[in-house]
Design an enzyme around this catalytic site. Structure first.
Site, PDB file in Angstrom:
ATOM      1  N   GLU A 121     -13.121   1.012   2.029  1.00 12.06           N
ATOM      2  CA  GLU A 121     -11.824   1.556   2.349  1.00 12.06           C
ATOM      3  C   GLU A 121     -11.594   1.425   3.874  1.00 12.06           C
ATOM      4  O   GLU A 121     -10.537   1.761   4.640  1.00 12.06           O
ATOM      5  CB  GLU A 121     -11.649   3.195   2.263  1.00 12.06           C
ATOM      6  CG  GLU A 121     -11.549   3.618   0.740  1.00 12.06           C
ATOM      7  CD  GLU A 121     -11.417   5.075   0.651  1.00 12.06           C
ATOM      8  OE1 GLU A 121     -11.057   5.760   1.618  1.00 12.06           O
ATOM      9  OE2 GLU A 121     -11.246   5.401  -0.627  1.00 12.06           O
ATOM     10  N   MET A 130      -5.515  11.565   1.966  1.00 12.92           N
ATOM     11  CA  MET A 130      -4.258  11.660   1.130  1.00 12.92           C
ATOM     12  C   MET A 130      -4.784  12.246  -0.082  1.00 12.92           C
ATOM     13  O   MET A 130      -5.724  12.263  -0.844  1.00 12.92           O
ATOM     14  CB  MET A 130      -3.819  10.093   0.576  1.00 12.92           C
ATOM     15  CG  MET A 130      -3.773   9.108   1.662  1.00 12.92           C
ATOM     16  SD  MET A 130      -2.193   9.826   2.850  1.00 12.92           S
ATOM     17  CE  MET A 130      -0.822   9.782   1.546  1.00 12.92           C
ATOM     18  N   GLU A 144     -12.675  15.022   1.208  1.00  9.79           N
ATOM     19  CA  GLU A 144     -12.780  14.288   2.498  1.00  9.79           C
ATOM     20  C   GLU A 144     -13.815  14.895   3.514  1.00  9.79           C
ATOM     21  O   GLU A 144     -14.398  14.247   4.212  1.00  9.79           O
ATOM     22  CB  GLU A 144     -11.478  14.338   3.036  1.00  9.79           C
ATOM     23  CG  GLU A 144     -10.214  13.494   2.191  1.00  9.79           C
ATOM     24  CD  GLU A 144     -10.530  12.160   2.180  1.00  9.79           C
ATOM     25  OE1 GLU A 144     -11.171  11.596   3.226  1.00  9.79           O
ATOM     26  OE2 GLU A 144     -10.211  11.408   1.163  1.00  9.79           O
ATOM     27  N   ARG A 184      20.197   4.430   4.530  1.00 10.01           N
ATOM     28  CA  ARG A 184      18.759   4.991   5.395  1.00 10.01           C
ATOM     29  C   ARG A 184      17.560   4.154   4.556  1.00 10.01           C
ATOM     30  O   ARG A 184      17.546   4.153   3.257  1.00 10.01           O
ATOM     31  CB  ARG A 184      18.662   6.469   5.344  1.00 10.01           C
ATOM     32  CG  ARG A 184      19.563   7.191   6.418  1.00 10.01           C
ATOM     33  CD  ARG A 184      19.244   7.097   7.705  1.00 10.01           C
ATOM     34  NE  ARG A 184      19.992   7.800   8.801  1.00 10.01           N
ATOM     35  CZ  ARG A 184      21.295   7.474   9.160  1.00 10.01           C
ATOM     36  NH1 ARG A 184      21.420   6.195   8.735  1.00 10.01           N
ATOM     37  NH2 ARG A 184      21.765   8.161  10.050  1.00 10.01           N
ATOM     38  N   SER A 194       7.638  13.442   9.637  1.00 11.47           N
ATOM     39  CA  SER A 194       8.600  12.562  10.171  1.00 11.47           C
ATOM     40  C   SER A 194       9.725  12.750   9.182  1.00 11.47           C
ATOM     41  O   SER A 194      10.052  11.772   8.570  1.00 11.47           O
ATOM     42  CB  SER A 194       8.078  11.299  10.502  1.00 11.47           C
ATOM     43  OG  SER A 194       9.388  10.549  11.421  1.00 11.47           O
ATOM     44  N   PRO A 195      10.539  13.924   8.833  1.00 11.68           N
ATOM     45  CA  PRO A 195      11.362  13.830   7.681  1.00 11.68           C
ATOM     46  C   PRO A 195      12.569  12.998   7.992  1.00 11.68           C
ATOM     47  O   PRO A 195      13.249  12.922   6.972  1.00 11.68           O
ATOM     48  CB  PRO A 195      11.613  15.363   7.846  1.00 11.68           C
ATOM     49  CG  PRO A 195      11.360  16.127   9.060  1.00 11.68           C
ATOM     50  CD  PRO A 195      10.268  15.019   9.600  1.00 11.68           C
ATOM     51  N   PHE A 230       0.812  -1.188   0.048  1.00 12.07           N
ATOM     52  CA  PHE A 230       0.047   0.164   0.165  1.00 12.07           C
ATOM     53  C   PHE A 230       0.815   1.262   0.106  1.00 12.07           C
ATOM     54  O   PHE A 230       0.427   2.293  -0.659  1.00 12.07           O
ATOM     55  CB  PHE A 230      -0.803  -0.108   1.104  1.00 12.07           C
ATOM     56  CG  PHE A 230      -1.908   1.158   1.063  1.00 12.07           C
ATOM     57  CD1 PHE A 230      -2.921   1.129   0.073  1.00 12.07           C
ATOM     58  CD2 PHE A 230      -1.887   2.139   2.101  1.00 12.07           C
ATOM     59  CE1 PHE A 230      -3.782   2.116   0.371  1.00 12.07           C
ATOM     60  CE2 PHE A 230      -2.745   3.186   2.030  1.00 12.07           C
ATOM     61  CZ  PHE A 230      -3.939   3.172   1.328  1.00 12.07           C
ATOM     62  N   ARG A 274       5.622   7.823   0.954  1.00 13.80           N
ATOM     63  CA  ARG A 274       4.090   8.119   1.134  1.00 13.80           C
ATOM     64  C   ARG A 274       3.969   9.481   0.802  1.00 13.80           C
ATOM     65  O   ARG A 274       4.402  10.504   1.002  1.00 13.80           O
ATOM     66  CB  ARG A 274       3.770   8.031   2.720  1.00 13.80           C
ATOM     67  CG  ARG A 274       2.498   8.457   3.302  1.00 13.80           C
ATOM     68  CD  ARG A 274       2.118   8.469   4.659  1.00 13.80           C
ATOM     69  NE  ARG A 274       0.923   8.855   5.130  1.00 13.80           N
ATOM     70  CZ  ARG A 274      -0.289   8.121   5.402  1.00 13.80           C
ATOM     71  NH1 ARG A 274       0.291   6.418   5.444  1.00 13.80           N
ATOM     72  NH2 ARG A 274      -1.148   8.258   5.928  1.00 13.80           N
ATOM     73  N   GLU A 300     -13.200   2.163   6.465  1.00 15.31           N
ATOM     74  CA  GLU A 300     -13.215   3.506   7.231  1.00 15.31           C
ATOM     75  C   GLU A 300     -14.689   3.212   8.194  1.00 15.31           C
ATOM     76  O   GLU A 300     -15.666   3.244   7.857  1.00 15.31           O
ATOM     77  CB  GLU A 300     -13.421   4.963   6.467  1.00 15.31           C
ATOM     78  CG  GLU A 300     -12.200   5.318   5.826  1.00 15.31           C
ATOM     79  CD  GLU A 300     -12.314   6.448   5.019  1.00 15.31           C
ATOM     80  OE1 GLU A 300     -11.138   7.138   4.854  1.00 15.31           O
ATOM     81  OE2 GLU A 300     -13.421   6.972   4.780  1.00 15.31           O
TER      82      GLU A 300
END
Length: 206
Positions: A158, A94, A108, A47, A129-130, A24, A52, A160
């Site tokens: 989905e 997304m 959304e 790394r 979260s870089p 996914f 995403r 949800e």
């Protein structure tokens, strides 16, 4: 002392890159190097990078009633944290290819809460979260009426399952101060509301 941002993306050398997982989401492994602040070159290191796409999050707010809508839903990543894995969050989704963040917000809003935003105030864009993920959040406050808001929503295929709650803005803001709400997008948006709420309420009398 040198000013910040003396380096740019062009200073990073990627020696090798390969996809180590594709589901996914995608996970890549990179071998790379870049200059150090002391003038030396960093030895090649590896790394893993979580690929995403960007997402859009919206805090629905009714200035006339001074109420917000927050969504309660299950979150797998919270299991094992000694708290309920059902969180209070923002409307979020997304970004699909070719969509603007504003279009995602409206899509959304309908799917997750049955809401249409009359206006979207940009709060900020931020990296989640870089250190290991490419994801950026586009964050908004969306103006709505809470008159008929609330209820059960979500796209079933989905998986949800969403309950939309209508809360006084003061109660939602208190939840970030006592730690009840502890996810980043909701915290940032509600802190923004706390700072901007007097201006938004004052605008009603103009």
């Amino acid at each position: 002392m040198p000013k910040p941002f003396q380096f740019s993306e062009s200073d990073v050398t990627i020696e090798k890159r390969e996809t180590v997982f594709q589901g996914f989401f995608r996970m890549d492994k990179l071998w790379l190097t870049h200059p150090r602040f002391d003038g030396r070159e960093m030895p090649v290191f590896t790394r893993e990078l979580f690929i995403r796409g960007d997402a859009t999050c919206v805090l629905p707010y009714d200035a006339e009633r001074d109420e917000v809508v927050l969504l309660e839903q299950f979150r797998l990543g919270v299991l094992g944290r000694n708290q309920s894995p059902w969180l209070l969050e923002l409307v979020a989704g997304m970004n699909e290819e070719g969509e603007t963040p504003e279009e995602v917000a409206q899509r959304e809003g309908q799917e997750e809460a049955g809401l249409t935003f009359s206006q979207l105030d940009k709060i900020c864009d931020y990296f989640v979260s870089p250190g290991g993920s490419t994801e950026m959040i586009h964050l908004y406050c969306g103006h709505i009426s809470t008159r008929d808001a609330g209820g059960l929503f979500g796209v079933e295929h989905e998986h949800e399952d969403i309950r939309a709650h209508v809360l006084p803005a003061s109660e939602a803001i208190a939840m970030i101060h006592d730690g009840t709400i502890n996810n980043a997008a909701a915290i940032i948006a509600l802190q923004w509301l706390e700072l901007n709420r007097p201006r938004l309420l004052e605008g009603l009398s103009e």
